[in-house]
Design an enzyme around this catalytic site. Sequence first.
Site, PDB file in Angstrom:
ATOM      1  N   LYS A 190      -7.547   4.922  -4.301  1.00  0.00           N
ATOM      2  CA  LYS A 190      -6.115   4.665  -4.470  1.00  0.00           C
ATOM      3  C   LYS A 190      -5.906   3.634  -5.578  1.00  0.00           C
ATOM      4  O   LYS A 190      -6.433   2.528  -5.507  1.00  0.00           O
ATOM      5  CB  LYS A 190      -5.526   4.156  -3.152  1.00  0.00           C
ATOM      6  N   THR A 221       5.991  -1.624   1.139  1.00  0.00           N
ATOM      7  CA  THR A 221       4.835  -0.724   1.099  1.00  0.00           C
ATOM      8  C   THR A 221       3.886  -1.001   2.269  1.00  0.00           C
ATOM      9  O   THR A 221       2.720  -0.623   2.245  1.00  0.00           O
ATOM     10  CB  THR A 221       4.054  -0.929  -0.216  1.00  0.00           C
ATOM     11  N   GLY A 223       1.753  -0.661   5.308  1.00  0.00           N
ATOM     12  CA  GLY A 223       1.170   0.485   6.011  1.00  0.00           C
ATOM     13  C   GLY A 223       0.998   1.741   5.170  1.00  0.00           C
ATOM     14  O   GLY A 223       0.708   2.814   5.701  1.00  0.00           O
ATOM     15  N   THR A 224       1.143   1.614   3.862  1.00  0.00           N
ATOM     16  CA  THR A 224       1.023   2.781   2.981  1.00  0.00           C
ATOM     17  C   THR A 224      -0.331   3.464   3.131  1.00  0.00           C
ATOM     18  O   THR A 224      -0.420   4.698   3.217  1.00  0.00           O
ATOM     19  CB  THR A 224       1.211   2.344   1.511  1.00  0.00           C
ATOM     20  N   GLY A 225      -1.385   2.643   3.180  1.00  0.00           N
ATOM     21  CA  GLY A 225      -2.737   3.201   3.292  1.00  0.00           C
ATOM     22  C   GLY A 225      -2.944   3.914   4.621  1.00  0.00           C
ATOM     23  O   GLY A 225      -3.593   4.966   4.682  1.00  0.00           O
ATOM     24  N   CYS A 226      -2.380   3.351   5.679  1.00  0.00           N
ATOM     25  CA  CYS A 226      -2.503   3.965   7.011  1.00  0.00           C
ATOM     26  C   CYS A 226      -1.812   5.321   7.030  1.00  0.00           C
ATOM     27  O   CYS A 226      -2.351   6.310   7.533  1.00  0.00           O
ATOM     28  CB  CYS A 226      -1.874   3.065   8.074  1.00  0.00           C
TER      29      CYS A 226
HETATM   30  O1  PXL Z   1      -2.882  -1.227   6.120  1.00  0.00           O
HETATM   31  C1  PXL Z   1      -4.007  -1.848   6.629  1.00  0.00           C
HETATM   32  C2  PXL Z   1      -3.861  -2.170   8.093  1.00  0.00           C
HETATM   33  C3  PXL Z   1      -4.528  -1.423   9.012  1.00  0.00           C
HETATM   34  N1  PXL Z   1      -4.461  -1.661  10.336  1.00  0.00           N
HETATM   35  C4  PXL Z   1      -3.713  -2.652  10.812  1.00  0.00           C
HETATM   36  C5  PXL Z   1      -3.004  -3.440   9.948  1.00  0.00           C
HETATM   37  C6  PXL Z   1      -3.068  -3.205   8.549  1.00  0.00           C
HETATM   38  C7  PXL Z   1      -2.330  -4.023   7.621  1.00  0.00           C
HETATM   39  O2  PXL Z   1      -1.606  -4.898   7.943  1.00  0.00           O
HETATM   40  O3  PXL Z   1      -2.276  -4.412  10.442  1.00  0.00           O
HETATM   41  C8  PXL Z   1      -3.664  -2.900  12.273  1.00  0.00           C
END
Ligand code: PXL
Length: 276
Positions: A190, A221, A223-226
């Site tokens: 990414k 943004t 939680g974008t990766g999640c």
């Molecule tokens: O986006 C990464 C991430 C993954 N998991 C949890 C998070 C975060 C970012 O804050 O809190 C539980």
Amino acid sequence: MAEPHFPLHTPGAAAGQPLVLSFSGSDPSGGAGLEADLKTFQHHGVFGMAVPTLLTVQNTTGVRRVKTLEPDFFEEQVEFLLEDMFPSVIKIGAIGDKRMLQALIRILSQKRMDGVKVVVDTVLNSTSGASLFDMRGLADFIDRLLPRAFIITPNVLEFDLISGKPTTEANAAAHLLAFGRDKPYAILLKGGHFPGDPTDFLYNRQTVRNFPSQRIDTPHTHGTGCALASAVAANLALGMEVTDAVIKARAYVREAIRTNPGLGSGRGPLNFNAVV
Ligand code: PXL
């Protein structure tokens, strides 16, 4: 009274849906982690299940504290769940520490897991504040967890840690080809941390495809990766091959950022209902 636009209760709506299981941390603000994963699964029409690896003290302004849960209890939750409902795809997010990582590796090494596609969002450091993974587990993460993955989704900082070399937009493709050569998994690198308009790179079976995009100017943004990794997981569970799963997931996340609801006073969450 006006009829609702859609039936409030849709009996059997989940019948035939693929099952997707998330192992990740919980974010009380609902923007990242387990909560984001489940919302993304739901939006994609797959049936989401989840076992938490860690809890956070968190709102949109940052992660204040992290508590990794007891690996024994985690394993017991997973074992009991799997006696009853079995996923076609597993998505892994924040892991916490080496003991939890070892529990995950034990679970994924089981024979019955052979056909399960594993999406690893390489959450090694949260953008804001407390650590979501103790770096003493990094070698096992690279050598024992990643080989079990079908696709991993590192950002540039995480890919630097995994590959041991600094990656730039100019060297990314060559770098992915060299690093990916003997790896059994695809890599979605990414590019959000690259300067200017970012490009993502997808390495898959000795090829690299790049996805240039225009940066959206917003702080929201969280939680974008999640959401991206979960959308890829859902798309794989729906039967897409990896490139299509990534293309559709990127379009979803882009629209989810663009139409974010502007919640919280920090980095707010995405619009998980984004329609593309
Ligand atoms: O986006 C990464 C991430 C993954 N998991 C949890 C998070 C975060 C970012 O804050 O809190 C539980």
